[in-house]
Motif scaffolding. Structure first.
Motif, PDB file in Angstrom:
ATOM      1  N   ILE A  77      -7.980 -13.071  12.722  1.00  0.00           N
ATOM      2  CA  ILE A  77      -8.470 -12.275  11.606  1.00  0.00           C
ATOM      3  C   ILE A  77      -8.266 -10.810  11.989  1.00  0.00           C
ATOM      4  CG2 ILE A  77     -10.890 -12.327  12.400  1.00  0.00           C
ATOM      5  CD1 ILE A  77     -11.620 -12.302   9.340  1.00  0.00           C
ATOM      6  N   VAL A  78      -7.588 -10.077  11.111  1.00  0.00           N
ATOM      7  CA  VAL A  78      -7.238  -8.682  11.374  1.00  0.00           C
ATOM      8  C   VAL A  78      -7.816  -7.827  10.259  1.00  0.00           C
ATOM      9  CG1 VAL A  78      -5.379  -7.036  11.789  1.00  0.00           C
ATOM     10  CG2 VAL A  78      -5.073  -9.450  12.427  1.00  0.00           C
ATOM     11  N   MET A  79      -8.544  -6.790  10.619  1.00  0.00           N
ATOM     12  CA  MET A  79      -9.039  -5.851   9.624  1.00  0.00           C
ATOM     13  C   MET A  79      -8.382  -4.497   9.866  1.00  0.00           C
ATOM     14  SD  MET A  79     -12.889  -5.047   8.319  1.00  0.00           S
ATOM     15  CE  MET A  79     -13.069  -4.704   6.557  1.00  0.00           C
ATOM     16  N   TYR A  80      -7.516  -4.129   8.918  1.00  0.00           N
ATOM     17  CA  TYR A  80      -6.923  -2.799   8.909  1.00  0.00           C
ATOM     18  C   TYR A  80      -7.865  -1.856   8.174  1.00  0.00           C
ATOM     19  CZ  TYR A  80      -2.276  -4.621  10.260  1.00  0.00           C
ATOM     20  OH  TYR A  80      -1.210  -5.186  10.915  1.00  0.00           O
ATOM     21  N   ALA A  81      -7.942  -0.622   8.629  1.00  0.00           N
ATOM     22  CA  ALA A  81      -8.826   0.353   7.988  1.00  0.00           C
ATOM     23  C   ALA A  81      -8.351   0.726   6.595  1.00  0.00           C
ATOM     24  CB  ALA A  81      -8.947   1.611   8.851  1.00  0.00           C
ATOM     25  N   THR A  82      -7.079   0.470   6.305  1.00  0.00           N
ATOM     26  CA  THR A  82      -6.535   0.825   4.997  1.00  0.00           C
ATOM     27  C   THR A  82      -5.392  -0.120   4.658  1.00  0.00           C
ATOM     28  OG1 THR A  82      -5.707   2.679   3.664  1.00  0.00           O
ATOM     29  CG2 THR A  82      -4.824   2.463   5.904  1.00  0.00           C
ATOM     30  N   THR A  83      -4.924  -0.045   3.418  1.00  0.00           N
ATOM     31  CA  THR A  83      -3.831  -0.890   2.973  1.00  0.00           C
ATOM     32  C   THR A  83      -2.493  -0.219   3.250  1.00  0.00           C
ATOM     33  OG1 THR A  83      -4.208   0.021   0.763  1.00  0.00           O
ATOM     34  CG2 THR A  83      -5.108  -2.157   1.223  1.00  0.00           C
ATOM     35  N   LEU A  84      -1.443  -0.999   3.162  1.00  0.00           N
ATOM     36  CA  LEU A  84      -0.101  -0.528   3.466  1.00  0.00           C
ATOM     37  C   LEU A  84       0.279   0.671   2.604  1.00  0.00           C
ATOM     38  CD1 LEU A  84       2.252  -1.309   5.328  1.00  0.00           C
ATOM     39  CD2 LEU A  84       3.148  -2.719   3.466  1.00  0.00           C
ATOM     40  N   TYR A  85       0.930   1.650   3.227  1.00  0.00           N
ATOM     41  CA  TYR A  85       1.400   2.914   2.659  1.00  0.00           C
ATOM     42  C   TYR A  85       0.344   4.016   2.655  1.00  0.00           C
ATOM     43  CZ  TYR A  85       5.186   0.064   0.656  1.00  0.00           C
ATOM     44  OH  TYR A  85       6.227  -0.802   0.471  1.00  0.00           O
ATOM     45  N   PHE A  86      -0.922   3.699   2.937  1.00  0.00           N
ATOM     46  CA  PHE A  86      -1.997   4.669   2.727  1.00  0.00           C
ATOM     47  C   PHE A  86      -2.573   5.205   4.038  1.00  0.00           C
ATOM     48  CE2 PHE A  86      -1.657   2.811  -1.385  1.00  0.00           C
ATOM     49  CZ  PHE A  86      -2.014   3.820  -2.263  1.00  0.00           C
ATOM     50  N   LYS A  87      -3.113   6.408   3.938  1.00  0.00           N
ATOM     51  CA  LYS A  87      -3.808   7.030   5.060  1.00  0.00           C
ATOM     52  C   LYS A  87      -5.181   6.379   5.262  1.00  0.00           C
ATOM     53  CE  LYS A  87      -1.798  11.695   4.932  1.00  0.00           C
ATOM     54  NZ  LYS A  87      -1.469  11.765   6.373  1.00  0.00           N
ATOM     55  N   ALA A  88      -5.723   6.544   6.464  1.00  0.00           N
ATOM     56  CA  ALA A  88      -7.050   6.025   6.789  1.00  0.00           C
ATOM     57  C   ALA A  88      -7.953   7.178   7.203  1.00  0.00           C
ATOM     58  CB  ALA A  88      -6.970   5.004   7.912  1.00  0.00           C
ATOM     59  N   ILE A  89      -9.152   7.196   6.676  1.00  0.00           N
ATOM     60  CA  ILE A  89     -10.136   8.214   7.040  1.00  0.00           C
ATOM     61  C   ILE A  89     -10.802   7.800   8.354  1.00  0.00           C
ATOM     62  CG2 ILE A  89     -12.262   9.368   6.339  1.00  0.00           C
ATOM     63  CD1 ILE A  89     -11.330   8.737   3.404  1.00  0.00           C
ATOM     64  N   ARG A  90     -10.789   8.702   9.298  1.00  0.00           N
ATOM     65  CA  ARG A  90     -11.315   8.389  10.628  1.00  0.00           C
ATOM     66  C   ARG A  90     -12.809   8.112  10.570  1.00  0.00           C
ATOM     67  NH1 ARG A  90      -9.693  12.970  14.155  1.00  0.00           N
ATOM     68  NH2 ARG A  90      -7.697  12.262  13.287  1.00  0.00           N
ATOM     69  N   GLY A  91     -13.226   7.053  11.256  1.00  0.00           N
ATOM     70  CA  GLY A  91     -14.649   6.787  11.416  1.00  0.00           C
ATOM     71  C   GLY A  91     -15.239   5.786  10.442  1.00  0.00           C
ATOM     72  N   TRP A  92     -14.634   5.632   9.265  1.00  0.00           N
ATOM     73  CA  TRP A  92     -15.255   4.769   8.269  1.00  0.00           C
ATOM     74  C   TRP A  92     -15.325   3.309   8.726  1.00  0.00           C
ATOM     75  CZ3 TRP A  92     -13.668   6.074   2.497  1.00  0.00           C
ATOM     76  CH2 TRP A  92     -14.198   7.323   2.172  1.00  0.00           C
ATOM     77  N   LEU A  93     -14.240   2.788   9.232  1.00  0.00           N
ATOM     78  CA  LEU A  93     -14.204   1.371   9.595  1.00  0.00           C
ATOM     79  C   LEU A  93     -15.289   1.033  10.604  1.00  0.00           C
ATOM     80  CD1 LEU A  93     -12.871  -1.415   9.490  1.00  0.00           C
ATOM     81  CD2 LEU A  93     -11.311  -0.654  11.289  1.00  0.00           C
ATOM     82  N   CYS A  94     -15.393   1.811  11.666  1.00  0.00           N
ATOM     83  CA  CYS A  94     -16.359   1.503  12.725  1.00  0.00           C
ATOM     84  C   CYS A  94     -17.793   1.685  12.236  1.00  0.00           C
ATOM     85  CB  CYS A  94     -16.094   2.385  13.943  1.00  0.00           C
ATOM     86  SG  CYS A  94     -14.424   2.194  14.627  1.00  0.00           S
ATOM     87  N   ARG A  95     -18.026   2.725  11.422  1.00  0.00           N
ATOM     88  CA  ARG A  95     -19.384   2.975  10.929  1.00  0.00           C
ATOM     89  C   ARG A  95     -19.846   1.879   9.977  1.00  0.00           C
ATOM     90  NH1 ARG A  95     -18.653   7.724   8.972  1.00  0.00           N
ATOM     91  NH2 ARG A  95     -18.831   7.471   6.727  1.00  0.00           N
TER      92      ARG A  95
END
Length: 296
Positions: free
Chosen positions: A209-227
């Protein structure tokens, strides 16, 4: 090849209800694995390893991933909620690509027969199908290649958390339409066309099971996933949620948040953006993680 003398259930998965005990099923009988919900066996001696690979230093103030220490702190609390003792949480900082792969291969070559599962978190910059170190970029598929040879983890949950951008697009919040509006098409770059060929951005084997912080092509905001993952695991302790329930709660939390960022690095214009994580699963059963494995 699986050991024919291995005790049932095999491959680290167990039925959520006891087997009937009968043998010699008739051809008309429905196989147990087709009719009964499954949960992964989390009753091994150890919870397993929680590996965190952090890439902060990229050679400049704009490129450096400042504030990633808070991500690590939140992930350590997630690990505690999931029952990983402190000794199992291993944090690696700013490795080279070669050393990163070496660490994965060393882990994969170890004996994990007594472990329930493994969690690997990677915090870095990224593009569509690559992750970055300070000096290099490498295909995401290199991770699966390193883990593929770990025979002692066969049939056990392999949980990956990837906090990294997956492109240059921004997901604008507050649009009149509910659909995303791309700032520029990923298929048209500088007046020309570019064909993206993605290989191995998802594992091919089961039990991942893999959780990417964002979907393909898009930027990810730092910190959201872990919080937000920490928030979900805090609730899960009382709700009895399995892993997929927790990740779904994280995705729901993302959808209610937005922040202000520069539209382009070279401009002063700011826009509100949101973000949607992506969950890939080849799990064959439910995963229940809880506190209480080993000593902290």
């Amino acid at each position: 090849m699986a050991d024919s003398n291995a005790k049932e259930p095999t491959l680290g998965i167990q039925s959520s209800i006891p087997p009937s005990g009968s043998s010699g099923n008739t051809a008309s009988s429905v196989r147990e694995e087709d009719s009964v919900p499954f949960t992964y066996d989390m009753g091994y001696e150890n919870r397993g390893d929680f590996l965190i690979f952090v890439f902060k230093d990229f050679g400049g103030s704009e490129a450096d991933r400042n504030g990633t220490e808070y991500e690590v702190q939140n992930l350590k609390s997630v690990a505690e909620n999931w029952g990983f003792p402190t000794r199992s949480i291993k944090v690696h900082w700013d490795l080279s690509e070669e050393t990163f792969k070496d660490e994965l291969n060393i882990w994969a070559g170890g004996n994990h027969e007594k472990d329930d599962c493994v969690v690997i978190a990677i915090l870095t910059h990224g593009l569509e199908d690559v992750l970055l170190t300070k000096e290099t970029r490498f295909p995401i598929g290199e991770i699966w290649k390193c883990l593929k040879g770990c025979n002692s983890m066969e049939g056990k949950p392999k949980i990956l958390l990837i906090q990294a951008c997956r492109g240059e697009q921004l997901d604008e919040a507050g649009n009149e339409s509910s659909t995303r509006r791309l700032i520029r098409s990923p298929d048209v770059i500088a007046g020309g066309t570019k064909k993206y060929v993605y290989e191995y951005i998802y594992p091919e084997e089961p039990d991942y099971i893999v959780m990417y912080a964002t979907t393909l092509y898009f930027k990810a905001i730092r910190g959201w996933l872990c919080r937000y993952l920490l928030e979900a695991t805090n609730v899960a302790r009382d709700k009895g949620w399995d892993l997929m329930n927790q990740m779904t709660a994280v995705a729901r939390k993302f959808s209610s948040e937005c922040c202000s960022v520069k539209k382009y690095p070279w401009s002063h214009d700011r826009i509100k953006v949101t973000q949607s994580p992506e969950i890939f699963s080849s799990l064959r059963g439910k995963v229940f993680l809880h506190k209480g494995k080993g000593e902290n």
